[in-house]
Structure formats: structure tokens, C-alpha cells
Design an enzyme around this catalytic site. Structure first.
Site, PDB file in Angstrom:
ATOM      1  N   ALA A  63       6.910 -13.944  55.080  1.00  0.00           N
ATOM      2  CA  ALA A  63       7.250 -14.555  53.802  1.00  0.00           C
ATOM      3  C   ALA A  63       7.933 -13.481  52.960  1.00  0.00           C
ATOM      4  CB  ALA A  63       5.979 -15.037  53.119  1.00  0.00           C
ATOM      5  N   GLY A 102       4.480 -14.734  58.109  1.00  0.00           N
ATOM      6  CA  GLY A 102       5.064 -16.076  58.053  1.00  0.00           C
ATOM      7  C   GLY A 102       6.070 -16.323  59.167  1.00  0.00           C
ATOM      8  N   GLU A 105       4.054 -17.288  62.046  1.00  0.00           N
ATOM      9  CA  GLU A 105       3.480 -18.607  61.749  1.00  0.00           C
ATOM     10  C   GLU A 105       4.521 -19.708  61.966  1.00  0.00           C
ATOM     11  OE1 GLU A 105       1.998 -17.216  57.881  1.00  0.00           O
ATOM     12  OE2 GLU A 105       0.038 -17.956  58.512  1.00  0.00           O
ATOM     13  N   GLU A 125      -0.646  -9.585  57.391  1.00  0.00           N
ATOM     14  CA  GLU A 125      -0.941  -9.918  55.989  1.00  0.00           C
ATOM     15  C   GLU A 125      -2.097  -9.112  55.426  1.00  0.00           C
ATOM     16  OE1 GLU A 125      -0.087 -12.052  58.324  1.00  0.00           O
ATOM     17  OE2 GLU A 125       1.124 -13.690  57.495  1.00  0.00           O
TER      18      GLU A 125
HETATM   19  C1  3H9 Z   1       3.354 -13.373  54.726  1.00  0.00           C
HETATM   20  O1  3H9 Z   1       4.145 -13.580  55.590  1.00  0.00           O
HETATM   21  C2  3H9 Z   1       2.454 -14.402  54.139  1.00  0.00           C
HETATM   22  C3  3H9 Z   1       2.354 -15.684  54.932  1.00  0.00           C
HETATM   23  O2  3H9 Z   1       1.303 -15.592  55.871  1.00  0.00           O
HETATM   24  C4  3H9 Z   1       1.924 -16.811  54.039  1.00  0.00           C
HETATM   25  C5  3H9 Z   1       2.962 -17.544  53.310  1.00  0.00           C
HETATM   26  C6  3H9 Z   1       2.437 -18.781  52.649  1.00  0.00           C
HETATM   27  N1  3H9 Z   1       9.555  -9.557  52.027  1.00  0.00           N
HETATM   28  O3  3H9 Z   1      10.286  -1.707  55.968  1.00  0.00           O
HETATM   29  P1  3H9 Z   1      11.739  -1.534  55.870  1.00  0.00           P
HETATM   30  C7  3H9 Z   1      12.242  -5.229  52.635  1.00  0.00           C
HETATM   31  S1  3H9 Z   1       3.210 -11.834  54.050  1.00  0.00           S
HETATM   32  C8  3H9 Z   1      10.437  -8.969  51.202  1.00  0.00           C
HETATM   33  O4  3H9 Z   1      12.273  -0.322  55.207  1.00  0.00           O
HETATM   34  P2  3H9 Z   1      11.956  -1.232  58.707  1.00  0.00           P
HETATM   35  C9  3H9 Z   1      11.723  -3.847  52.296  1.00  0.00           C
HETATM   36  O5  3H9 Z   1      11.126  -3.830  51.030  1.00  0.00           O
HETATM   37  C10 3H9 Z   1       4.444 -10.863  54.858  1.00  0.00           C
HETATM   38  N2  3H9 Z   1      11.055  -7.816  51.488  1.00  0.00           N
HETATM   39  O6  3H9 Z   1      12.454  -1.714  57.284  1.00  0.00           O
HETATM   40  C11 3H9 Z   1      12.997  -3.042  52.356  1.00  0.00           C
HETATM   41  O7  3H9 Z   1      13.713  -3.272  51.158  1.00  0.00           O
HETATM   42  P3  3H9 Z   1      14.607  -2.130  50.524  1.00  0.00           P
HETATM   43  C12 3H9 Z   1       4.019 -10.458  56.212  1.00  0.00           C
HETATM   44  C13 3H9 Z   1      10.773  -7.232  52.652  1.00  0.00           C
HETATM   45  O8  3H9 Z   1      13.063  -1.528  59.640  1.00  0.00           O
HETATM   46  C14 3H9 Z   1      13.780  -3.701  53.489  1.00  0.00           C
HETATM   47  O9  3H9 Z   1      13.231  -5.011  53.618  1.00  0.00           O
HETATM   48  N3  3H9 Z   1       5.010  -9.563  56.772  1.00  0.00           N
HETATM   49  C15 3H9 Z   1       9.856  -7.786  53.548  1.00  0.00           C
HETATM   50  O10 3H9 Z   1      11.396   0.135  58.636  1.00  0.00           O
HETATM   51  C16 3H9 Z   1      13.669  -2.983  54.814  1.00  0.00           C
HETATM   52  O11 3H9 Z   1      12.280  -2.817  55.112  1.00  0.00           O
HETATM   53  C17 3H9 Z   1       4.922  -8.244  56.619  1.00  0.00           C
HETATM   54  O12 3H9 Z   1       4.021  -7.736  56.013  1.00  0.00           O
HETATM   55  C18 3H9 Z   1       9.243  -9.006  53.196  1.00  0.00           C
HETATM   56  N4  3H9 Z   1       8.361  -9.611  54.027  1.00  0.00           N
HETATM   57  O13 3H9 Z   1      10.727  -2.178  59.055  1.00  0.00           O
HETATM   58  C19 3H9 Z   1       6.031  -7.431  57.227  1.00  0.00           C
HETATM   59  N5  3H9 Z   1       9.763  -6.973  54.623  1.00  0.00           N
HETATM   60  O14 3H9 Z   1      15.610  -1.761  51.570  1.00  0.00           O
HETATM   61  C20 3H9 Z   1       6.580  -6.473  56.219  1.00  0.00           C
HETATM   62  C21 3H9 Z   1      10.601  -5.956  54.407  1.00  0.00           C
HETATM   63  O15 3H9 Z   1      15.155  -2.739  49.294  1.00  0.00           O
HETATM   64  N6  3H9 Z   1       7.715  -5.723  56.700  1.00  0.00           N
HETATM   65  N7  3H9 Z   1      11.206  -6.098  53.217  1.00  0.00           N
HETATM   66  O16 3H9 Z   1      13.633  -1.013  50.244  1.00  0.00           O
HETATM   67  C22 3H9 Z   1       7.622  -4.730  57.600  1.00  0.00           C
HETATM   68  O17 3H9 Z   1       6.586  -4.437  58.140  1.00  0.00           O
HETATM   69  C23 3H9 Z   1       8.867  -3.939  57.883  1.00  0.00           C
HETATM   70  O18 3H9 Z   1       9.774  -4.190  56.839  1.00  0.00           O
HETATM   71  C24 3H9 Z   1       9.563  -4.296  59.221  1.00  0.00           C
HETATM   72  C25 3H9 Z   1      10.928  -3.540  59.280  1.00  0.00           C
HETATM   73  C26 3H9 Z   1       8.687  -3.832  60.382  1.00  0.00           C
HETATM   74  C27 3H9 Z   1       9.842  -5.761  59.335  1.00  0.00           C
END
Ligand code: 3H9
Length: 688
Positions: A63, A102, A105, A125
Site C-alpha cells: 500500500a 498490499g 495481498e 507490515e
Molecule cells: C501495506 O501494504 C498495508 C496493507 O497490508 C493494508 C492496506 C489496507 N509506499 O526503500 P527504497 C518509497 S503497508 C510509499 O529506497 P529499495 C521510499 O520512501 C506497506 N512509498 O528502495 C523511497 O522514496 P524516496 C507494506 C514507498 O529499492 C522509494 O520508494 N510494504 C513505499 O531500497 C524507494 O524506496 C512495505 O512495507 C510504499 N509502500 O527497496 C514495503 N515503499 O525515493 C516497503 C517504498 O522518495 N518498501 N517507498 O525516498 C520497501 O521495503 C522497499 O522500498 C523495497 C525497495 C524493498 C520495496
């Protein structure tokens, strides 16, 4: 049909492609067209199967975290998945990169999931103080079984494609173009028999053994240390076993709503963005230097750990010591450490060999000539460091970056001892350096922006968290640690015990209190530092004078009998405290938990504000990143500067003023920025 979601067709297979860089998060501008696409394809007679895939480097990574805490714009993810499950033709998620939160999901709403060999799948999450709120806790156990789901959801750690295939989360693997493979797979599935949505696959739940589930959930709860999310995750997976699908789903929704509005999740989301912000050093246009080989000088505990950290990140390392014996000792320790990981199952024998193979050992400075970065980890003494840097200056390539792993020393002075101060920075690793995530990247006065940016990027590449800090005694972390500990001895003399103070810290959520930490690190370290600075600590000095340095000598603030690592109260210390208090004419009194917090953590916040005023840290959130990753500040409180807002800056100021009035001690003198923060509600505008 939209910039973010497009639909193409290949034979009878429709391919819905999400394109929302950088990580294809399910923002509102994705959800809306995605919903429309699914509704129209569901009813389209010429479409025999539907593939959901993503453009760019990854499948949906979750999400959109930036939307949390704001009113939800419909359609939400749950509504999209509900529509997905009404589709009577095969639906396939084509996963590459990561399918997280998400994103996974959404994939669980499909009949089938196929994954690229390099893909990782998970529900992280919990790391944001949440539980999967799009049905993940209810659908995942139906595919992989409740126990596997419990461990995946409570740990938040993603699994790789082969594990996902073995667990039943993924139906087929592929290597290469996701869409081409998915279209082929979809065409095959369209020919096959009846389709069962994941929600209706109850087989693995029916076999679930609740007592074993509860036992494992209780084990995990013990490790939660006050965090609500892991407990809610376990409860929600349990609901999947005990409640009908719809009831479990709505219970999950309620738990999610509660967590997302709570302080802990706010704190953890703050840290998510804070870490990424901290890593942004200089603009993207600043060209980074190429780092192909790293040199490490010193094969002791710190140097060995640093060398391992680079090898773990895939870098060839030249490890240098002045004597053959010290080098052999260091290499043996490194080999042993890797062997422990192999015996624990966290590293394969093959990976161990690969990492060990990255080391080149040397006793000769000249062998560092081909290194692009050289990190010095020798004895913490200015004269020794300067000697090393002048030798390095003579052999290192002109554009090599030279880094000192000092904890306290003046990096400007070290840099000035070379002919190239623009290439000298500090890299303050935390022990054990192969494990601890934090690296304070010390911005020496003359350090070139591209050198700093190169180091910050490199730290991220080896899986660690960089924070750029300015030069001052102890940088950000150790300087605030000193402020935190400044009143420890006074508290003891006035009537508190080490156990009591450590308990207050544990209740706050720290992994351990200051006395346990001192015993673990070795009390002699602080003793040596104090002596060098002409300072004293009545109780700790007395312990050290008797040779009681903590765990390594079996005695310190606590007793560690027969090699035990569990601290037991030390009656001698209690007697020592009573004697020293009597010498000083202090009558012991009862000291409450509030007072302990006010006299340890409040001065630490005040020091953080000073650090901001002086521009030693660029942002308050950088300080939070330092404390969470380097010192175990509880994540659910978001780091000291975030916690200050939760606690109430007005309240903190009031109590600091009170203690200042009462004791006259400088540690309680409120710094102007703290008062400014109380008035404006923001730390912004502090650093100049
Ligand atoms: C969820 O899904 C809730 C659901 O269950 C329920 C819904 C009802 N959203 O980490 P990076 C941005 S909760 C917004 O440097 P990498 C990040 O801030 C979510 N922004 O890249 C950064 O921005 P900036 C569950 C996001 O290659 C840019 O993307 N998911 C999100 O080192 C690059 O990120 C997670 O917790 C996001 N979800 O790693 C996964 N994700 O460039 C969270 C990233 O402006 N994400 N950004 O600073 C990660 O773990 C890593 O970003 C990922 C890539 C492994 C994907």
C-alpha cells in the site's frame, strides 16, 4: 486507460500492468483505474484469463505508506481484492522484484501466483507497526498453513521464490520476462478445470493444531517487547483458523484500523521515511566514486567486523595488520564467526566459502594501493591514528577515500594529517560491526561532497543504515549516550539500584538498561575514557579499580557466575553504593520510575536539540535513526526526538527546569531550540 494502469491483450489473455514508480505502491491513482480495469475485464466475454503484472523494477511493494493516517479514498485495496475474487476466469499475479504487503495481498486475491527466480514475497507490515490489512492474515494461512503464515507475518521477513514455491504460496517459478511467462501460464490455466479462490481453500486450516499454534504465538509474543503489532498479527492469523472467512476478515480490518491510528505505527512509519531521508546525501547529480575493493586496517574485533560487513556485501577486502600473528588471529575469528552462522543455518557452507574467498590478508601498507576505500580501525588514540593516516597518504591512490572508524576523536585533525583532507571521512561502525546496522558517516570539515555521498550509498549497499553527522566529541550517538548516563551515578547514590534503573529502561522498551549495557561492553572502556578526560565516576571507577569490568571478568554492576551471561544482583555493589553515599553524606531515598526517566532520557533529548542547533545532525529524524539502529531505542517510540513529541515537549522542559533549579547541573539547562520546539511544534529550522 491511465498513466498508472494499462491493459493489453495477448490472444485471449488480458494483461493489466501497474506502472507507479519507484515501487508500484497501491496509491489511490493506481487503485481507481485498477478497479475499473478488473470490473470491465471480468465482464468481457473475449477475455479468457487476466494477468496482473508490473512495469519497472518490482511487483507491487505494498500500500502507499504516505496515505496512512489520512482519510481512505475508495476504492480501497480490500474492495479491489473482493472484485478480483468474483472473477470466474483465471487470474494470475506475475511477480518480479518484490511482492510485499498490499502487493502480496493483491496477489493472494488471484487464483494463481507465478514468481521470477529472484523475487521475494512477504508481509512486512509488522515493521510499520501494522498488520496486513488487505486480507493477508486470513488468506496466507490458507495457502501456506497457519504456522508458516504466523512466522512470516510476525517476523515481516520476506521469503524467496523457491521457498514460496515449496510453501505453496507460488504456483510456478520462471526466469525472465514476467508477462511472457504469465500469458503462457494463463492460457494453460484457461484450459483447465474449476477455479477455487484462495478464500475458499480451507484444507490447511482444518488440519491446524491450535495448541501448537498458541505455543508458538506465545513464544513470539514474549519477544514483542511492548509492541502491539506482532500480537495483533498473531491474533489475526488465529482468527483465520477459528472464525469463518468473512468474520476473520472484518476482525482483521478492525485491528488494522486501531493500529494505523496508534502512536506505535506512527512512530515506525516515521522511522521508515527517516531512514530513507538520512541516506540522501548530496544530490543525485553528484557523481559517486567507484568502489571495487575495500581495505581495512586492523584485524581486531572492530576491524574484523567491518571487514566482514564489506565481504557480506560482496566486496573484495584487503585486511591489513602490522603483525602476522594479529592478522592470523583476526582471520581465525572471522572464519569462526562465519562457521557459527553456518551451524545456525543462517549461511550456507558455499556462501561462507565465497565470503572467505573475498579476503586478501597483508602486513604491508603497499598492498592497500589498489583499494578505493580504506577504513582504519586501529587503537583509539590520536597519535596512533595520525601515524596510520600518514602511512596511508603515502600509498593510497589519489582518489581513494580514507575513513577512520573513530568513536570520539576529531576527524578534522586526522584529515589534516594527510595531504588530501577532501578524501577523508569518518565511518563510525557499531560493535559487532558485521551485525549492527548503523554507520555514522562523519562529515569532516574538508570532506568532498562526492566522497560523503559515495560512502553513504556504499553503506546502504552493504545493507546498513548511514547517517551523516558532524564532528564533535562522540558525534551524535555517543554524545547523547553521555548525556543519558550523566545522572546514573547520582541516581545510585541517592537511593536507586542498578536493577531498578535497568528495569525502568526495560519497561520503556530498551533491550537492556545502562548498567547491563556497561557490563556487556566492558566497564574498562568508560574508565579509560574518563581517565583520558580527567573525569571520575565514583561507583564505576571503584569497580574498575578492583578489576571488575563486567561480563568479561564475571563481575561488574551485576554478577555473572560460572560464565553465565544473565546478570544477577551484586550485593557488593549495593554495599559499595551505600558506603559511597554515606561518605558524601547523602541519605538514600525512594526514587520512582518517573524520576529515572526525567534524569536520564530528558537530558538526552536536550542534548539532541543542542546537536541540531550546532548543525551536527541535519534533521531531528537523523538522530532518531541513529538511536534506533545503533542503541536499541524502542522502534515503537520512533527514536528520541519523535518520542519527545509523544511525551510532550512542554512537560520535558518543565521537568528539566525543575531539576536544573534543584541541582544547578548544566545537563538540565534547557537549550533554546527545545523551547522553540515547544512553541512551534517542529524541530525544523534548527540547523543552519
Ligand atoms: C501495506 O501494504 C498495508 C496493507 O497490508 C493494508 C492496506 C489496507 N509506499 O526503500 P527504497 C518509497 S503497508 C510509499 O529506497 P529499495 C521510499 O520512501 C506497506 N512509498 O528502495 C523511497 O522514496 P524516496 C507494506 C514507498 O529499492 C522509494 O520508494 N510494504 C513505499 O531500497 C524507494 O524506496 C512495505 O512495507 C510504499 N509502500 O527497496 C514495503 N515503499 O525515493 C516497503 C517504498 O522518495 N518498501 N517507498 O525516498 C520497501 O521495503 C522497499 O522500498 C523495497 C525497495 C524493498 C520495496
Amino acid at each position: 486507460m491511465s498513466n498508472f494502469v494499462s491493459v493489453t491483450s495477448d490472444g485471449g489473455v488480458a494483461v493489466v500492468t501497474i506502472d507507479n514508480p519507484p515501487v508500484n505502491a497501491l496509491s489511490f491513482h493506481v487503485r481507481e483505474p485498477l478497479m475499473q480495469a478488473l470490473v470491465s475485464l471480468r465482464d468481457e466475454p473475449d477475455v479468457a484469463a487476466i494477468v496482473i503484472a508490473c512495469a519497472g523494477r518490482t511487483f507491487v511493494a505494498g500500500a502507499d505508506i504516505t496515505e496512512f493516517g489520512k482519510p481512505v479514498q475508495q476504492p480501497d485495496l480490500r474492495a479491489i481484492i473482493a472484485v478480483l475474487e468474483t472473477i470466474a476466469k483465471p487470474t494470475i499475479a506475475a511477480i518480479h522484484g518484490t511482492a510485499l504487503g498490499g502487493g502480496l495481498e493483491l496477489a493472494l486475491g488471484c487464483h494463481f501466483r507465478i514468481a521470477d527466480a529472484g523475487a521475494r514475497l512477504g508481509l512486512p507490515e509488522v515493521k510499520l507497526g501494522l498488520l496486513p490489512g488487505g486480507g493477508g492474515t486470513v488468506r496466507l494461512p490458507r495457502l501456506v498453513g497457519p504456522l508458516k503464515a504466523l512466522s512470516m507475518i510476525v517476523s515481516g521477513t520476506p521469503i524467496d521464490a523457491s521457498e514460496a514455491l515449496a510453501a505453496g504460496l507460488v504456483d510456478a517459478g520462471f526466469d525472465g520476462d514476467p508477462i511472457a511467462h504469465a500469458v503462457r501460464f494463463a492460457a494453460e490455466m484457461a484450459e483447465r478445470g474449476p477455479l477455487t479462490p484462495v478464500r475458499d481453500r480451507d484444507g490447511r486450516l482444518e488440519q491446524a493444531e491450535l495448541p501448537e499454534f498458541d505455543r508458538q504465538a506465545a513464544e513470539l509474543a514474549k519477544k514483542a517487547r511492548g509492541l502491539e503489532a506482532p500480537i495483533a498479527c498473531a491474533q489475526s492469523v488465529r482468527n483465520a483458523i477459528t472464525l469463518p472467512f468473512e468474520a476473520a476478515l472484518s476482525a482483521e480490518r478492525e485491528l488494522f484500523a486501531k493500529l494505523v491510528a496508534g502512536d506505535q505505527s506512527r512512530a515506525q512509519r516515521h522511522l521508515f521515511f527517516a531512514e530513507r531521508e538520512a541516506a540522501k546525501v548530496a544530490g543525485k547529480d553528484v557523481i559517486r566514486r567507484k568502489i571495487a575493493r575495500v581495505g581495512v586496517i586492523g584485524a581486531g574485533t572492530m576491524g574484523g567486523g567491518i571487514a566482514m560487513a564489506f565481504a557480506n556485501g560482496g566486496f573484495p577486502v584487503t585486511l591489513m595488520e602490522t603483525s602476522r600473528e594479529a592478522l592470523e588471529r583476526g582471520l581465525t575469528t572471522i572464519d569462526k564467526n562465519y562457521a557459527v552462522s553456518v551451524s545456525r543455518g543462517s549461511l550456507s557452507e558455499e556462501a561462507k566459502q565465497q565470503r572467505v574467498g573475498l579476503f586478501k590478508a597483508s602486513t604491508n601498507y603497499a598492498d592497500l594501493a589498489d583499494c578505493d576505500l580504506i577504513v582504519e580501525a586501529v587503537f583509539e588514540e590520536m597519535a596512533v591514528k595520525k601515524e596510520v593516516f600518514s602511512r596511508l597518504d603515502a600509498v593510497a591512490r589519489p582518489d581513494a577515500i580514507l575513513a577512520t572508524n573513530t568513536s570520539y576523536l576529531d576527524v578534522n585533525e586526522i584529515a589534516a594529517s594527510t595531504s588530501r583532507p577532501q578524501n577523508v571521512v569518518g565511518m563510525h561502525f557499531f560493535s559487532p560491526a558485521n551485525v549492527m546496522k548503523l554507520v555514522e558517516v562523519v562529515r569532516a570539515e574538508k570532506a568532498a561532497p562526492d566522497a560523503l555521498a559515495t560512502i553513504a550509498d556504499l553503506v546502504r549497499r552493504i545493507g546498513k543504515v548511514p547517517v551523516v553527522v558532524g564532528v564533535c566529541h562522540g558525534f551524535v550517538g555517543n554524545r547523547m549516550l553521555t548525556a543519558r548516563g550523566a545522572e546514573s551515578e547520582a541516581l545510585l547514590l541517592e537511593g536507586a539500584t542498578p536493577q531498578q534503573i535497568d528495569r525502568v529502561f526495560a519497561d520503556f522498551g530498551w533491550p537492556m538498561g545502562p548498567f547491563q549495557m556497561g557490563d556487556l561492553a566492558g566497564l574498562d572502556i568508560g574508565w579509560r575514557n574518563r581517565k583520558a578526560r580527567g573525569q571520575t565516576a565514583v561507583i564505576a571507577d571503584a569497580l574498575c579499580e578492583q578489576g571488575h569490568f563486567g561480563q568479561k571478568t564475571g563481575r561488574g554492576f551485576y554478577l555473572y557466575e560460572n560464565g553465565s551471561r544473565t546478570p544477577a544482583p551484586n550485593p557488593e555493589v549495593e554495599a559499595l553504593i551505600r558506603d559511597k553515599a554515606a561518605d558524601k553524606g547523602i541519605a538514600p531515598r525512594a526514587i520512582g520510575a518517573d524520576e529515572i526517566i526525567e534524569r536520564t532520557l530528558y537530558p538526552m533529548i536536550n542534548e539532541g536539540a543542542k546537536i541540531l542547533e550546532e548543525g551536527i545532525a541535519a534533521r531531528a529524524s537523523d538522530i532518531d535513526v541513529v538511536w534506533v539502529n545503533g542503541y536499541g531505542f524502542p522502534v515503537g517510540k520512533g527514536g528520541p526526538m519523535f518520542w519527545a513529541s509523544l511525551e510532550g515537549v512542554d512537560k520535558i522542559i518543565g521537568r528539566l527546569d525543575h531539576w536544573h533549579e534543584r541541582t544547578g547541573k548544566d545537563i538540565f539547562r534547557v537549550t533554546p531550540l527545545l523551547r522553540q520546539m515547544a512553541a512551534s511544534g517542529s524541530w525544523e529550522g534548527a540547523a543552519s
